[in-house]
Design a protein around this motif. Sequence first.
Motif, PDB file in Angstrom:
ATOM      1  N   THR A  12       0.701  -3.081 -13.230  1.00 16.30           N
ATOM      2  CA  THR A  12       1.785  -3.614 -12.515  1.00 16.30           C
ATOM      3  C   THR A  12       1.249  -3.561 -10.845  1.00 16.30           C
ATOM      4  O   THR A  12       1.640  -4.687 -10.388  1.00 16.30           O
ATOM      5  CB  THR A  12       3.064  -2.878 -12.752  1.00 16.30           C
ATOM      6  N   ILE A  13       0.749  -2.414 -10.673  1.00 11.82           N
ATOM      7  CA  ILE A  13       0.290  -2.449  -9.070  1.00 11.82           C
ATOM      8  C   ILE A  13      -0.825  -3.296  -8.815  1.00 11.82           C
ATOM      9  O   ILE A  13      -0.874  -4.117  -7.934  1.00 11.82           O
ATOM     10  CB  ILE A  13      -0.052  -0.848  -8.989  1.00 11.82           C
ATOM     11  N   ALA A  14      -1.909  -3.411  -9.946  1.00 12.83           N
ATOM     12  CA  ALA A  14      -2.911  -4.277  -9.754  1.00 12.83           C
ATOM     13  C   ALA A  14      -2.480  -5.871  -9.621  1.00 12.83           C
ATOM     14  O   ALA A  14      -3.092  -6.639  -8.941  1.00 12.83           O
ATOM     15  CB  ALA A  14      -4.059  -4.287 -10.968  1.00 12.83           C
ATOM     16  N   ILE A  15      -1.332  -6.187 -10.416  1.00 14.20           N
ATOM     17  CA  ILE A  15      -0.903  -7.456 -10.174  1.00 14.20           C
ATOM     18  C   ILE A  15      -0.353  -8.023  -8.933  1.00 14.20           C
ATOM     19  O   ILE A  15      -0.601  -8.917  -8.565  1.00 14.20           O
ATOM     20  CB  ILE A  15      -0.069  -7.780 -11.588  1.00 14.20           C
ATOM     21  N   ALA A  31       0.849  -1.244   0.057  1.00 15.11           N
ATOM     22  CA  ALA A  31       0.014  -0.065   0.139  1.00 15.11           C
ATOM     23  C   ALA A  31       0.855   1.130   0.015  1.00 15.11           C
ATOM     24  O   ALA A  31       0.520   2.257  -0.780  1.00 15.11           O
ATOM     25  CB  ALA A  31      -0.960  -0.075   1.095  1.00 15.11           C
ATOM     26  N   LEU A  32       1.847   1.177   0.595  1.00 17.26           N
ATOM     27  CA  LEU A  32       2.591   2.488   0.827  1.00 17.26           C
ATOM     28  C   LEU A  32       3.527   2.400  -0.392  1.00 17.26           C
ATOM     29  O   LEU A  32       3.517   3.855  -0.694  1.00 17.26           O
ATOM     30  CB  LEU A  32       3.641   2.269   2.210  1.00 17.26           C
ATOM     31  N   ILE A  33       4.059   1.512  -0.860  1.00 16.00           N
ATOM     32  CA  ILE A  33       4.699   1.623  -2.173  1.00 16.00           C
ATOM     33  C   ILE A  33       4.032   2.028  -3.199  1.00 16.00           C
ATOM     34  O   ILE A  33       4.100   3.000  -4.061  1.00 16.00           O
ATOM     35  CB  ILE A  33       5.662   0.582  -2.497  1.00 16.00           C
ATOM     36  N   SER A  34       2.597   1.540  -3.274  1.00 16.62           N
ATOM     37  CA  SER A  34       1.804   1.973  -4.395  1.00 16.62           C
ATOM     38  C   SER A  34       1.497   3.430  -4.534  1.00 16.62           C
ATOM     39  O   SER A  34       1.657   3.980  -5.381  1.00 16.62           O
ATOM     40  CB  SER A  34       0.489   1.074  -4.313  1.00 16.62           C
ATOM     41  N   ILE A  35       1.186   3.920  -3.247  1.00 19.27           N
ATOM     42  CA  ILE A  35       0.823   5.343  -2.951  1.00 19.27           C
ATOM     43  C   ILE A  35       1.966   6.265  -3.491  1.00 19.27           C
ATOM     44  O   ILE A  35       1.945   7.008  -4.008  1.00 19.27           O
ATOM     45  CB  ILE A  35       0.458   5.615  -1.485  1.00 19.27           C
ATOM     46  N   ALA A  36       3.161   5.872  -3.108  1.00 21.22           N
ATOM     47  CA  ALA A  36       4.360   6.672  -3.075  1.00 21.22           C
ATOM     48  C   ALA A  36       4.584   6.678  -4.713  1.00 21.22           C
ATOM     49  O   ALA A  36       5.025   7.515  -5.543  1.00 21.22           O
ATOM     50  CB  ALA A  36       5.659   5.909  -2.738  1.00 21.22           C
ATOM     51  N   VAL A  37       4.498   5.419  -5.273  1.00 18.15           N
ATOM     52  CA  VAL A  37       4.700   5.171  -6.834  1.00 18.15           C
ATOM     53  C   VAL A  37       3.651   6.147  -7.613  1.00 18.15           C
ATOM     54  O   VAL A  37       3.704   6.998  -8.518  1.00 18.15           O
ATOM     55  CB  VAL A  37       4.510   3.914  -7.273  1.00 18.15           C
ATOM     56  N   ILE A  38       2.245   6.351  -7.094  1.00 16.87           N
ATOM     57  CA  ILE A  38       1.339   6.869  -7.667  1.00 16.87           C
ATOM     58  C   ILE A  38       1.635   8.518  -7.625  1.00 16.87           C
ATOM     59  O   ILE A  38       1.546   9.390  -8.526  1.00 16.87           O
ATOM     60  CB  ILE A  38      -0.044   6.833  -7.076  1.00 16.87           C
ATOM     61  N   ASP A  53       2.274   5.034 -19.975  1.00 19.18           N
ATOM     62  CA  ASP A  53       3.096   4.342 -18.942  1.00 19.18           C
ATOM     63  C   ASP A  53       2.207   4.402 -17.749  1.00 19.18           C
ATOM     64  O   ASP A  53       2.689   3.534 -16.727  1.00 19.18           O
ATOM     65  CB  ASP A  53       4.101   5.668 -18.524  1.00 19.18           C
ATOM     66  N   TRP A  54       1.077   5.155 -17.553  1.00 20.13           N
ATOM     67  CA  TRP A  54       0.264   4.972 -16.452  1.00 20.13           C
ATOM     68  C   TRP A  54      -0.497   3.684 -16.583  1.00 20.13           C
ATOM     69  O   TRP A  54      -0.418   3.117 -15.531  1.00 20.13           O
ATOM     70  CB  TRP A  54      -0.840   5.900 -16.422  1.00 20.13           C
ATOM     71  N   ALA A  55      -0.841   3.250 -17.767  1.00 16.27           N
ATOM     72  CA  ALA A  55      -1.504   1.918 -17.972  1.00 16.27           C
ATOM     73  C   ALA A  55      -0.533   0.818 -17.489  1.00 16.27           C
ATOM     74  O   ALA A  55      -1.265  -0.129 -16.768  1.00 16.27           O
ATOM     75  CB  ALA A  55      -1.719   1.873 -19.393  1.00 16.27           C
ATOM     76  N   VAL A  56       0.654   0.829 -17.690  1.00 16.87           N
ATOM     77  CA  VAL A  56       1.743   0.013 -17.178  1.00 16.87           C
ATOM     78  C   VAL A  56       1.825  -0.060 -15.818  1.00 16.87           C
ATOM     79  O   VAL A  56       1.884  -1.074 -15.025  1.00 16.87           O
ATOM     80  CB  VAL A  56       2.859  -0.086 -17.960  1.00 16.87           C
ATOM     81  N   ILE A  57       1.852   1.153 -15.194  1.00 16.31           N
ATOM     82  CA  ILE A  57       2.139   1.276 -13.863  1.00 16.31           C
ATOM     83  C   ILE A  57       0.746   0.501 -13.109  1.00 16.31           C
ATOM     84  O   ILE A  57       0.961  -0.260 -12.023  1.00 16.31           O
ATOM     85  CB  ILE A  57       2.420   2.818 -13.360  1.00 16.31           C
ATOM     86  N   ILE A  58      -0.250   1.027 -13.434  1.00 19.52           N
ATOM     87  CA  ILE A  58      -1.579   0.587 -12.762  1.00 19.52           C
ATOM     88  C   ILE A  58      -1.776  -0.679 -12.867  1.00 19.52           C
ATOM     89  O   ILE A  58      -1.897  -1.633 -12.039  1.00 19.52           O
ATOM     90  CB  ILE A  58      -2.716   1.266 -13.604  1.00 19.52           C
TER      91      ILE A  58
END
Length: 127
Positions: free
Chosen positions: A59-62, A33-40, A52-57
């Motif tokens: 990746t987070i979802a996976i 959760a903390l890493i997801s928030i920091a990355v966003i 890039d957003w699509a890939v990041i989202i």
Amino acid sequence: MLSFIRSTIRAIGFAVEGWWYVLRTQSNAWVHALISIAVIIVCLWLQLPARDWAVIILTIAIVWAAESFNTAVETLTDLVSPEKHKLAKISKDASAAAVLISAAASIIIGILIIAPPLWKKIASLLR
């Protein structure tokens, strides 16, 4: 149609309960959760393009999906085999490996996507 909407809302409620269970019971979920928030936050600051957003989202979802499946497998394994058993250990270890693999891949993807614009942005701030 109304029953479809009601059942969909109930299903979403069950899914949210499951996600909350993962957050409450799995310490690694808080790390995710903390890493997801920091990355966003960093991606917002960098104003990444949509691709890039699509890939990041994704990746987070996976990673979140792997953590959720891992929690489900571990919980079900504990229910079915409360005593220690070689096969129960393999089941838990294999599901934990899925989280490790997805997290490692997400780090590599994050470096590939975020690092170049981040270094550029930091360099421009230091000038």
